[in-house]
Design a protein around this motif. Structure first.
Motif, PDB file in Angstrom:
ATOM      1  N   ARG A  34       0.827  -1.217   0.000  1.00 14.91           N
ATOM      2  CA  ARG A  34       0.000   0.000   0.000  1.00 14.91           C
ATOM      3  C   ARG A  34       0.858   1.262   0.000  1.00 14.91           C
ATOM      4  O   ARG A  34       0.489   2.285  -0.555  1.00 14.91           O
ATOM      5  CB  ARG A  34      -0.924  -0.032   1.218  1.00 14.91           C
ATOM      6  CG  ARG A  34      -1.980   1.014   1.184  1.00 14.91           C
ATOM      7  CD  ARG A  34      -3.096   0.683   2.116  1.00 14.91           C
ATOM      8  NE  ARG A  34      -3.984  -0.299   1.550  1.00 14.91           N
ATOM      9  CZ  ARG A  34      -5.214  -0.531   1.992  1.00 14.91           C
ATOM     10  NH1 ARG A  34      -5.674   0.120   3.007  1.00 14.91           N
ATOM     11  NH2 ARG A  34      -5.991  -1.434   1.417  1.00 14.91           N
ATOM     12  N   HIS A  74      -6.423   1.636  -8.676  1.00 19.43           N
ATOM     13  CA  HIS A  74      -5.977   0.587  -7.744  1.00 19.43           C
ATOM     14  C   HIS A  74      -6.703  -0.726  -8.034  1.00 19.43           C
ATOM     15  O   HIS A  74      -6.104  -1.802  -7.990  1.00 19.43           O
ATOM     16  CB  HIS A  74      -6.235   1.032  -6.301  1.00 19.43           C
ATOM     17  CG  HIS A  74      -5.674   0.096  -5.281  1.00 19.43           C
ATOM     18  ND1 HIS A  74      -6.381  -0.984  -4.800  1.00 19.43           N
ATOM     19  CD2 HIS A  74      -4.469   0.058  -4.665  1.00 19.43           C
ATOM     20  CE1 HIS A  74      -5.627  -1.633  -3.927  1.00 19.43           C
ATOM     21  NE2 HIS A  74      -4.470  -1.023  -3.824  1.00 19.43           N
TER      22      HIS A  74
ATOM     23  N   GLU B  70      -7.277   5.902   0.816  1.00 13.17           N
ATOM     24  CA  GLU B  70      -6.972   4.700   1.616  1.00 13.17           C
ATOM     25  C   GLU B  70      -8.213   4.152   2.304  1.00 13.17           C
ATOM     26  O   GLU B  70      -8.394   2.942   2.414  1.00 13.17           O
ATOM     27  CB  GLU B  70      -5.899   5.028   2.665  1.00 13.17           C
ATOM     28  CG  GLU B  70      -5.318   3.775   3.295  1.00 13.17           C
ATOM     29  CD  GLU B  70      -4.231   4.076   4.294  1.00 13.17           C
ATOM     30  OE1 GLU B  70      -4.278   5.164   4.913  1.00 13.17           O
ATOM     31  OE2 GLU B  70      -3.351   3.229   4.457  1.00 13.17           O
ATOM     32  N   PRO B  76      -6.217  -4.735   3.143  1.00 14.23           N
ATOM     33  CA  PRO B  76      -5.056  -5.498   2.665  1.00 14.23           C
ATOM     34  C   PRO B  76      -5.165  -6.959   3.063  1.00 14.23           C
ATOM     35  O   PRO B  76      -5.677  -7.281   4.135  1.00 14.23           O
ATOM     36  CB  PRO B  76      -3.870  -4.812   3.358  1.00 14.23           C
ATOM     37  CG  PRO B  76      -4.450  -4.123   4.532  1.00 14.23           C
ATOM     38  CD  PRO B  76      -5.858  -3.760   4.160  1.00 14.23           C
TER      39      PRO B  76
END
Lengths: 217, 200
Positions: A34, A74, B70, B76
């Motif tokens: 990230r 993304h 984000e 993740p």
């Protein structure tokens, strides 16, 4: 071809030696890094903002577009084959996003041009400012009347300084088509602005003549 | 100016003309009022398109951009914990399989000791009811390295005569016990296994 305002060759070389290449960051993002994606965002956000601003004419919409574009990118990194530069692909995604957004809004709103463009020349006389505002309105109408493809091409060239080849890649058309679209767009803009410029040109000549008289005095 | 001149001027503005052509256009822009006006219009329109964008871009604030991005990215991927891996493994088909295996193990553990047939049973023996194994003392009498069945004793149960045979497989190891009908009790002289085909 005139380059867009950008770093010199030496600066670019220095930057490239210090910075991790886009392709490497993209590979890291694909592996779930990230922080690498954050670096890509920070590297390209201003350019994307300018592209979005040129097309959407509204700073808030443009910032919103930057966020949406990076989120889309993304999610679509698997689609990026690396055949073009990452930055060019990013601009392409941005242009497509902005076109979609404009289509949803039905009309192209060019008020931004009128509202803001002459703030930087406020030192001019009220008469000049009035003429400039009229020119701005004429430009707004001319841009709004252009077709979507012609307007996108002229914006990418004039506002973002993209080369013909880059515009062709972004718009998915041959370079010759880009040249043709730019020529068409400029012809329309020139026709729209000519009356004001002819008037302004005469006034400039008169001003210069007046300065000459004052100097002689 | 004709259309070709206009196109040439457009290329001139983009710096896309060959040096000779660019020099010619520059001369026309400097000397011809029509070329000059057209050139000025195009330059001004470009500047007017750029100016507001440049101005807004200079004051753009990207501070909250990354946080906004984000916050909307998918979570993740991380390595699953032991508990998560166990949960993923224990799907209904696996649970059914495990239950079946457990049931089979429980059956094997709790069922009565089998009475397998001898390696070379006598042709005249028949199956008989299961009985208790021979006493230790009787087994101790058998030779440790015996390879032939050793008849321990003959017993009668429900009117039939049965022969109890013990055969140690290895010294101090498992002892295989066979229950065989005595030839005179079976009558037909047919050999038959007791209850199991596979001695344990």
């Amino acid at each position: 071809m005139n380059a867009a305002p950008s770093a010199s060759k030496e600066e670019k070389n220095a930057m490239s030696s210090m910075e991790t290449p886009d392709a490497e960051l993209v590979a890291r993002v694909r592996e779930g890094d990230r922080n690498a994606f954050r670096k890509l965002v920070e590297r390209h956000r201003e350019r994307i903002y300018r592209v979005a601003l040129g097309m959407l004419r509204n700073p808030d919409d443009a910032m919103d577009a930057v966020q949406e574009v990076f989120i889309r990118v993304h999610g679509r990194l698997t689609d990026f084959k690396g055949e073009s530069a990452f930055g060019t692909w990013l601009v392409r995604v941005t242009v497509n996003y902005c076109i979609d957004r404009q289509r949803r809004q039905k009309t192209w709103d060019a008020r931004f041009v009128v509202d803001n463009e002459w703030e930087g020349v406020s030192e001019e006389s009220p008469e000049h400012q009035l003429v400039n505002a009229q020119i701005g309105e004429a430009l707004q109408r001319a841009l709004a009347e252009l077709g979507e493809e012609h307007r996108t091409a002229i914006m990418l060239r004039e506002v973002n300084g993209l080369a013909y080849e880059e515009i062709a890649e972004v718009m998915g058309c041959p370079k010759g088509t880009v040249m043709s679209r730019l020529h068409h767009a400029r012809k329309k803009l020139q026709v729209a602005l000519r009356p004001f410029l002819e008037e302004a040109g005469e006034r400039d000549l008169a001003d210069r003549a007046g300065e000459g008289v004052r100097r002689r005095e | 100016m004709n259309d070709q001149d206009q196109e040439k001027l457009s290329l001139f503005l983009d710096g896309a003309l060959a040096p000779e052509d660019a020099a010619e256009v520059a001369r026309l822009v400097a000397t011809d009022p029509e070329w000059k006006a057209a050139h000025r219009a195009l330059k001004l329109s470009g500047e007017m398109m750029r100016a507001p964008v440049e101005q807004a871009a200079r004051s753009a604030n990207f501070d909250g951009l990354w946080a906004g991005i984000e916050g909307r990215l998918p979570a993740p991927e991380r390595a699953p914990s032991l508990l998560e891996r166990l949960r993923a493994f224990l799907t209904p088909p696996v649970l059914v399989g495990l239950a079946a295996a457990a049931a089979a193990a429980a059956y094997v553990a709790t069922r009565p000791a089998p009475t397998p047939a001898p390696a070379s049973p006598s042709p005249g023996l028949a199956a008989t009811p299961r009985i208790a194994p021979a006493p230790e003392s009787a087994l101790a009498a058998a030779p440790a390295d015996a390879s032939e069945p050793v008849v321990i004793e003959g017993i009668e149960s429900e009117g039939s005569k049965t022969v109890l045979v013990s055969q140690p497989v290895e010294p101090g190891g498992t002892t295989v016990i066979w229950l065989l009908d005595a030839p005179d009790a079976a009558g037909d002289g047919a050999a038959a296994p007791t209850t199991d085909d596979d001695p344990i």
